[in-house]
Design a protein around this motif. Structure first.
Motif, short mmCIF file in Angstrom:
data_model
loop_
_atom_site.label_atom_id
_atom_site.label_comp_id
_atom_site.label_asym_id
_atom_site.label_seq_id
_atom_site.Cartn_x
_atom_site.Cartn_y
_atom_site.Cartn_z
N THR A 98 0.87 -1.17 0.00
CA THR A 98 0.00 0.00 0.00
C THR A 98 0.91 1.22 0.00
O THR A 98 2.10 1.11 0.31
CB THR A 98 -0.93 0.01 1.23
OG1 THR A 98 -0.14 0.08 2.42
CG2 THR A 98 -1.81 -1.22 1.26
N ALA A 129 -5.85 -0.64 0.62
CA ALA A 129 -5.90 -1.61 1.72
C ALA A 129 -6.89 -2.74 1.46
O ALA A 129 -6.68 -3.87 1.87
CB ALA A 129 -6.25 -0.89 3.03
N THR A 147 -1.21 -1.20 5.07
CA THR A 147 -2.26 -0.98 6.05
C THR A 147 -3.41 -1.93 5.76
O THR A 147 -3.73 -2.22 4.61
CB THR A 147 -2.76 0.47 5.98
OG1 THR A 147 -3.06 0.81 4.61
CG2 THR A 147 -1.70 1.44 6.49
N GLY A 151 -8.76 -1.00 9.69
CA GLY A 151 -7.90 -1.17 10.85
C GLY A 151 -7.57 -2.62 11.18
O GLY A 151 -6.99 -2.92 12.21
N GLU A 161 1.34 -7.37 12.75
CA GLU A 161 1.65 -5.94 12.78
C GLU A 161 3.16 -5.73 12.85
O GLU A 161 3.87 -6.37 13.62
CB GLU A 161 0.98 -5.28 13.98
CG GLU A 161 1.16 -3.77 14.01
CD GLU A 161 0.45 -3.10 15.17
OE1 GLU A 161 1.06 -2.21 15.81
OE2 GLU A 161 -0.70 -3.48 15.46
N SER A 164 3.61 0.84 14.15
CA SER A 164 2.49 1.77 14.27
C SER A 164 3.04 3.19 14.16
O SER A 164 3.95 3.57 14.90
CB SER A 164 1.80 1.57 15.62
OG SER A 164 0.62 2.34 15.70
N THR A 167 0.29 10.02 13.22
CA THR A 167 -0.25 10.71 12.05
C THR A 167 -0.43 12.20 12.31
O THR A 167 -0.35 12.66 13.46
CB THR A 167 -1.60 10.11 11.64
OG1 THR A 167 -2.51 10.22 12.76
CG2 THR A 167 -1.45 8.67 11.22
N SER A 242 1.13 10.07 7.60
CA SER A 242 1.96 9.68 8.75
C SER A 242 3.02 10.76 8.98
O SER A 242 3.54 11.36 8.02
CB SER A 242 2.63 8.33 8.50
OG SER A 242 3.69 8.45 7.57
N LEU A 267 -1.39 4.95 12.14
CA LEU A 267 -1.50 4.06 10.98
C LEU A 267 -0.60 2.86 11.23
O LEU A 267 0.59 3.01 11.52
CB LEU A 267 -1.07 4.79 9.71
CG LEU A 267 -2.00 5.91 9.25
CD1 LEU A 267 -1.39 6.64 8.05
CD2 LEU A 267 -3.37 5.37 8.87
N LYS A 268 -1.16 1.68 11.10
CA LYS A 268 -0.42 0.45 11.39
C LYS A 268 -0.06 -0.26 10.09
O LYS A 268 -0.93 -0.49 9.25
CB LYS A 268 -1.25 -0.47 12.28
CG LYS A 268 -1.66 0.17 13.61
CD LYS A 268 -2.50 -0.77 14.44
CE LYS A 268 -3.05 -0.09 15.68
NZ LYS A 268 -1.98 0.40 16.57
N LEU A 269 1.21 -0.59 9.97
CA LEU A 269 1.66 -1.38 8.83
C LEU A 269 1.79 -2.83 9.25
O LEU A 269 2.31 -3.14 10.32
CB LEU A 269 3.03 -0.88 8.34
CG LEU A 269 3.04 0.42 7.53
CD1 LEU A 269 4.46 0.80 7.16
CD2 LEU A 269 2.21 0.27 6.26
N SER A 270 1.29 -3.72 8.38
CA SER A 270 1.31 -5.15 8.70
C SER A 270 1.92 -5.96 7.58
O SER A 270 1.90 -5.55 6.41
CB SER A 270 -0.12 -5.65 8.95
OG SER A 270 -0.68 -5.03 10.10
#
Length: 323
Positions: A98, A129, A147, A151, A161, A164, A167, A242, A267-270
């Motif tokens: 993303t 996403a 992302t 969520g 995850e 985090s 933002t 972010s 914003l959480k990146l996984s």
């Protein structure tokens, strides 16, 4: 069903025509046509509808395509693994990202990976996403970083995850909105976002409602990342990004973070994987690079937060001594 038949079906679907598939597979058009016809005869159903400007899959063809993609990619991965046993370090990795992942941890992970695996063919595909899951499920992607939709509360796939990120709302440096410090000052502004799920609009509506305000009337969705960036630079719009991205030297020179007394979601990146996926050694190494970069970035963010907290406490003590 034979591998070459499924490979031909996937190529036609990807290229939109027999001619395009023949170029992609380095085969003649009659050879591709023969492979599809053999497959149709064996299954006893029509898989393609030939049209003047190409070919489209029938309903039955679309159902088979989901399985065919997975089978074709698994054959490629198997060939890659066997070649590695013979001393070759080539192969192919397809990674979904993303936009936030592309701006943050992926460039550093790419550099680290390339130092160890210079011969592997890499392909990065950008998604919103909500688009990644299907291509992970059908095997098109080896893995993805980004992302999660909503969520992650409704994401059905396997994910972990990574980091985090705080933002901020921001505007271009020359915007008359650059000095705004209260949400009410932004009510008549144009808001620009890339979310296709409706989540951002709900978030903005709730945020303004907490202050007893109606949500902004002008909320524009832009699914094109290049246009989003261009509009952000040339129009007086408010964006949600972010702080990590806004801190890059180039972006920091172009955009101004707004100092609002509002609590904004992180914003959480996984890391996203297909259920029960068998990764190649090169893909596993790339994931290791991603994890290491994410861990470093998380540590940097933690130190920054600790420094900010320490400065805040020092200021509070000094203000207490010198009212």
């Amino acid at each position: 069903m034979k591998h070459y038949q499924l490979r031909a079906l996937v190529a036609v679907a990807d290229q939109g025509s027999i001619r395009g598939a023949s170029r992609a597979l380095f085969l003649s058009q009659p050879a591709v046509t023969k492979a599809i016809r053999e497959l149709e005869n064996e299954l006893g159903m029509l898989l393609l509808e030939r049209q003047s400007n190409g070919a489209v899959l029938t309903a039955e063809g679309k159902i088979l395509l989901e399985r065919a993609k997975m089978i074709v990619r698994e054959f490629e991965r198997a060939e890659h693994e066997m070649n590695m046993l013979k001393g070759r370090n080539d192969g192919k990795i397809v990674v979904g990202v993303t936009p936030l992942a592309g701006l943050t941890i992926m460039p550093h992970a790419f550099v680290a990976f390339r130092e160890a695996w210079p011969e592997v063919e890499l392909s990065f595909q950008e998604y919103t996403a909500g688009q990644i899951y299907n291509d992970l499920k059908n095997g098109t992607l080896d893995f993805a970083v980004g992302t999660l939709p909503h969520g992650g509360t409704e994401y059905p796939g396997r994910h972990t995850e990574l980091i985090s990120l705080p933002t901020s709302f921001a505007v271009r440096k020359s915007s008359p909105l650059a000095g705004c410090t209260r949400l009410i000052e932004l009510q008549e502004a144009e808001w620009l976002h890339t979310d296709t799920s409706g989540q951002f609009v709900r978030f903005l509506t709730n945020l303004f409602a907490q202050r007893g305000l109606e949500r902004p009337r002008r909320i524009t969705r832009c699914a094109s990342q290049s246009l989003f960036y261009s509009l952000s630079l040339h129009a007086d719009v408010v964006i949600f990004w972010s702080q990590h991205s806004l801190g890059f030297p180039v972006l920091n020179e172009q955009f101004q973070s707004l100092q609002l007394n509002e609590i904004l979601p992180e914003l959480k990146l996984s890391l996203m994987l297909r259920e029960e996926s068998l990764l190649t050694r090169s893909a596993e190494y790339f994931i290791r690079c991603v994890r290491e970069v994410a861990a470093r970035e998380a540590e940097i963010l933690s130190r920054k937060f600790s420094d900010m907290l320490s400065v805040s406490r020092t200021n509070q003590r000094e203000n207490g001594r010198h009212p």
